[in-house]
Design a protein around this motif. Structure first.
Motif, PDB file in Angstrom:
ATOM      1  N   VAL A 173      88.039 -30.755 -24.114  1.00 38.70           N
ATOM      2  CA  VAL A 173      88.612 -30.254 -22.969  1.00 38.70           C
ATOM      3  C   VAL A 173      88.827 -28.765 -23.043  1.00 38.70           C
ATOM      4  CG1 VAL A 173      90.865 -30.274 -21.699  1.00 38.70           C
ATOM      5  CG2 VAL A 173      89.884 -32.423 -22.356  1.00 38.70           C
ATOM      6  N   PHE A 174      89.266 -28.257 -24.146  1.00 37.32           N
ATOM      7  CA  PHE A 174      89.265 -27.018 -24.273  1.00 37.32           C
ATOM      8  C   PHE A 174      88.089 -26.134 -24.062  1.00 37.32           C
ATOM      9  CE2 PHE A 174      89.154 -22.956 -27.044  1.00 37.32           C
ATOM     10  CZ  PHE A 174      89.958 -22.393 -26.649  1.00 37.32           C
ATOM     11  N   VAL A 175      86.996 -26.585 -24.739  1.00 30.12           N
ATOM     12  CA  VAL A 175      85.629 -25.905 -24.436  1.00 30.12           C
ATOM     13  C   VAL A 175      85.199 -26.136 -23.054  1.00 30.12           C
ATOM     14  CG1 VAL A 175      83.139 -26.378 -24.964  1.00 30.12           C
ATOM     15  CG2 VAL A 175      84.859 -26.431 -26.889  1.00 30.12           C
ATOM     16  N   LEU A 176      85.391 -26.956 -22.288  1.00 32.88           N
ATOM     17  CA  LEU A 176      84.933 -27.147 -20.877  1.00 32.88           C
ATOM     18  C   LEU A 176      86.040 -26.275 -20.020  1.00 32.88           C
ATOM     19  CD1 LEU A 176      84.541 -30.828 -20.415  1.00 32.88           C
ATOM     20  CD2 LEU A 176      82.749 -29.109 -20.301  1.00 32.88           C
ATOM     21  N   TYR A 177      87.221 -26.278 -20.390  1.00 29.00           N
ATOM     22  CA  TYR A 177      88.215 -25.156 -19.675  1.00 29.00           C
ATOM     23  C   TYR A 177      87.670 -23.784 -19.764  1.00 29.00           C
ATOM     24  CZ  TYR A 177      92.236 -22.687 -18.703  1.00 29.00           C
ATOM     25  OH  TYR A 177      93.164 -21.502 -18.181  1.00 29.00           O
ATOM     26  N   THR A 178      87.229 -23.636 -21.110  1.00 32.27           N
ATOM     27  CA  THR A 178      86.814 -22.144 -21.643  1.00 32.27           C
ATOM     28  C   THR A 178      85.551 -21.747 -20.782  1.00 32.27           C
ATOM     29  OG1 THR A 178      87.788 -22.252 -23.594  1.00 32.27           O
ATOM     30  CG2 THR A 178      86.093 -20.684 -23.146  1.00 32.27           C
ATOM     31  N   ILE A 179      84.656 -22.769 -20.654  1.00 30.26           N
ATOM     32  CA  ILE A 179      83.141 -22.466 -19.846  1.00 30.26           C
ATOM     33  C   ILE A 179      83.758 -22.345 -18.467  1.00 30.26           C
ATOM     34  CG2 ILE A 179      81.193 -23.548 -19.356  1.00 30.26           C
ATOM     35  CD1 ILE A 179      80.937 -24.917 -22.117  1.00 30.26           C
ATOM     36  N   ILE A 180      84.443 -23.057 -17.885  1.00 31.26           N
ATOM     37  CA  ILE A 180      84.649 -23.031 -16.323  1.00 31.26           C
ATOM     38  C   ILE A 180      85.564 -21.851 -16.159  1.00 31.26           C
ATOM     39  CG2 ILE A 180      85.907 -24.167 -14.364  1.00 31.26           C
ATOM     40  CD1 ILE A 180      85.249 -26.812 -15.950  1.00 31.26           C
ATOM     41  N   THR A 181      86.517 -21.534 -16.944  1.00 29.57           N
ATOM     42  CA  THR A 181      87.297 -20.417 -16.398  1.00 29.57           C
ATOM     43  C   THR A 181      86.626 -18.888 -16.940  1.00 29.57           C
ATOM     44  OG1 THR A 181      88.531 -20.307 -18.632  1.00 29.57           O
ATOM     45  CG2 THR A 181      89.474 -21.502 -16.686  1.00 29.57           C
ATOM     46  N   SER A 182      85.594 -18.953 -17.793  1.00 35.69           N
ATOM     47  CA  SER A 182      85.181 -17.610 -18.284  1.00 35.69           C
ATOM     48  C   SER A 182      83.894 -17.827 -19.028  1.00 35.69           C
ATOM     49  CB  SER A 182      86.048 -16.977 -19.283  1.00 35.69           C
ATOM     50  OG  SER A 182      85.729 -15.776 -19.612  1.00 35.69           O
TER      51      SER A 182
END
Length: 54
Positions: free
Chosen positions: A14-23
Motif C-alpha cells: 500500500v505504501f509503495v502504491l501510494y508513493t507511486i500515485i502521489t509522486s
C-alpha cells in the motif's frame, strides 16, 4: 508469525502504491537509484572476478 508477515507485506504494498500515485517522479528517481546501485554492485563483482583470474 505468518499473519504478521502478511500484514507487513500488505502495508508495504500500500505504501509503495501510494508513493507511486502521489509522486511518480520521485518514485522513478528512487527506482533509478536502486538500479544504479545494483549495476554498480554487479560491476564491482565482475571486476573482482576478473582480477582473481589474472
Amino acid at each position: 508469525m505468518g499473519q504478521a508477515r502478511k500484514i507487513v507485506l500488505y502495508a508495504v504494498a500500500v505504501f509503495v502504491l501510494y508513493t507511486i500515485i502521489t509522486s511518480p517522479a520521485r518514485a522513478a528517481d528512487l527506482v533509478q537509484v536502486g538500479f544504479e546501485g545494483i549495476s554498480g554492485a554487479a560491476q564491482g563483482v565482475g571486476e573482482f572476478m576478473s582480477e582473481l583470474i589474472n
